[in-house]
Each structure stands twice: as structure tokens, then as C-alpha cells.
Write a protein that holds these residues in place. Sequence first.
Motif: not given
Ligand SMILES: Nc1nc2c(ncn2[C@@H]2O[C@H](COP(=O)(O)OP(=O)(O)OP(=O)(O)O)[C@@H](O)[C@H]2O)c(=O)[nH]1
Length: 308
Positions: A65-67, A69-71, A148-150, A225-227, A279-281
Motif C-alpha cells: 500500500a502507499s507508504s 516503504g517500497k521506495t 506507486a501504492g495508489e 521493524a526498527d519501531q 514530517i518523519d526524519v
Molecule cells: N521507522 C521507519 N520508517 C520508515 C522506514 N522506511 C520508510 N519509512 C516511512 O515510511 C514512509 C513511506 O516510505 P516510502 O518508501 O516512500 O513508501 P512507498 O511504499 O514507496 O509509498 P508510495 O510511493 O506512496 O507507494 C517514509 O516517508 C517514512 O516515513 C523504516 O525503515 N523505518
Amino acid sequence: MTKGMIQPLESFRLAQYAVPIRCFLCDAENTIDAELCSHCLAPMALAHQAADQDIRPQMIATVGASSAGKTVYLGMLMDMLSRLPSRVRVVTRGAFSITLQQTTVGALARRAFPEKTASEPDRWNWVHCQLRRPDRREPAELIMPDMAGEAILEEIDHPHTYRVIGTFLKKSAGIIALADAISLREGHHTHDYFTMKLLSYLAELDKNPKTGWCQRPVAVVFTKADQCPACVEDPVGFARAHATGLWQQCNERFARHRFFATSVVGAVGYSRSMLDGQIDVPLRVEPRGVIQPFEWLLDEVIQQEQSK
Ligand SMILES: Nc1nc2c(ncn2[C@@H]2O[C@H](COP(=O)(O)OP(=O)(O)OP(=O)(O)O)[C@@H](O)[C@H]2O)c(=O)[nH]1
Ligand SMILES: [Mg+2]
Ligand SMILES: [Zn+2]
């Protein structure tokens, strides 16, 4: 006054347009200079590169799904693979294959996560590479897009909206399905439902009992998984407890599946912006469990190919 000039017609150039180039993914005919397939929008570079190779490339889909963590996962995977010559030697095909790794690692180095992937297929990053491992004589040729997840969800809900996704999933030799462990642990089922929908879609896409999706390898990877240390200690137990539907579906429909946990960063901080809110940093880049799902899937895909 208009100056007279001689303009050569060079009509011989038209001859090359008479020979169509077939898209690597959907087989549609395109002109020699097309950058993207006019039918499915896959890069035509894949067709040109595949034509120069003896080995037919295998396709591996990374979905979630979107977010999910694929990218971040794919970018880090490619970066790690390219830095471990004793384990695997990677030769990327085409300069475009490096963009995903460059964008992800560049963003993490600036203490930011890469931007959300655009829904339009012509803006996706594709990786085409050759992998050589010391324990294998034959190299593996792979194609992996960062979709893209969407867009994936849209194709699952309304097939043929994104032809490139439908065709790619039909032809993929294996799949890495990512699901956000934090969101699952907190009881949000978006990622669970997404993966269940996806697996149902795949099972219907190719029902052949020998070569269909029921026999192709599926790596289910819990991200962030870090969280969420519980999913690292026992990924199967985590799936059973927090993604029960997904766990059941894997057991019933996919003979070759395995659960993994991964994280790319070691800790995440938060900042606030007027425009984007929280914003996540990423505070530390500390990849864990990134290569294992990929290596398992690759071994399964090679085994499957050899048994044909
Ligand atoms: N804690 C943690 N957060 C992560 C990690 N990887 C990704 N994230 C969080 O997840 C968000 C989404 O990651 P993306 O890789 O952009 O997600 P995606 O699946 O590509 O999403 P779409 O491009 O919308 O399909 C990031 O902006 C971070 O906030 C990780 O290893 N640890
Ligand atoms: Mg993305
Ligand atoms: Zn095409």
C-alpha cells in the motif's frame, strides 16, 4: 526576403520506422525511437536491452500500500547489493536503473525520506540489472520497477486502469509484498487488506496449477521493524497475531511463501512544518533484514526456472 536553401529529405530514415519494436512487457508494437510503450507506458529501453542479452530477464514485483516503504526498501536494497561484491556482483543495465538508488540514498543522506512515488507510470523508476553470485555459474537478469501504492490499488480494484501493473504482475516470477508493521501493530488494517486483496488478485490472475501464482514465491516483508521489535523476533507469529487474514491466505493459496521483517533506518525523529504538518526524519541509516527476503526470493525464482 526569404533565402533559398537546400533541405535534404533523408527519406531513408523512414525505413527504420517500418520495423516495429515490441514492448518487453505487453508485446505491443512501438516505433524505434519510442521512449515509453504507447500501450502500457513501460520503458522501451527494457526491450532494447533485453534484445542484446542471451538470458531472458525475470521480473520481480515489489508491492504494498502507499507508504508501506517500497521506495525506501528497493533503493536501499540496490545500494547494498552494489556494495557487497563478495556476496553478489551487480551490473546495472541503462543509466536509468541507478536513479532509484541515487534518489533514496541521496534523501537519507540529507536526513529525509524520499518523496512519495507519483501515480503516473511514466514517472516511475525501473531497475534492470544483472546479478552474479560466487556460488552460481549462471548470472540472473532482473527487472524491478518502483510502482506507486495508489496505482497498484487502483489496478487491483479496477483491472486495466494501469495496464503496466496488470501485465507486470501477470508475468512476474515472484513478489515482495511489503506491509507496515507499525500500522498493523496499532490495529490499522489498511496494509493487511491491501496485501489480502493483492494476493486474491494474483491467485485469479494466473490459475495454472503448475506455473500460476499458487506456485510462485511470495515474500511478505514487515517494514519499519526498527519501531516494532516483535516482528523481528518472530515474523510468522507477528503475521498470525496482527495480519491474520493475510497469514491464512498465504497458507491456503501460496505454497511457497515466507515472512520477513526489515528496517532501513535505526531511529526516526519528527519535525513540524506549516505546510506538511508532521514530517518523519530518519536519524540513523541502519539497514536490517534488507537483503534476506530478496535472496530467498531470488533462490526460489531460480529454482522454479530450473525445474521448467
Ligand atoms: N521507522 C521507519 N520508517 C520508515 C522506514 N522506511 C520508510 N519509512 C516511512 O515510511 C514512509 C513511506 O516510505 P516510502 O518508501 O516512500 O513508501 P512507498 O511504499 O514507496 O509509498 P508510495 O510511493 O506512496 O507507494 C517514509 O516517508 C517514512 O516515513 C523504516 O525503515 N523505518
Ligand atoms: Mg514509493
Ligand atoms: Zn507495453
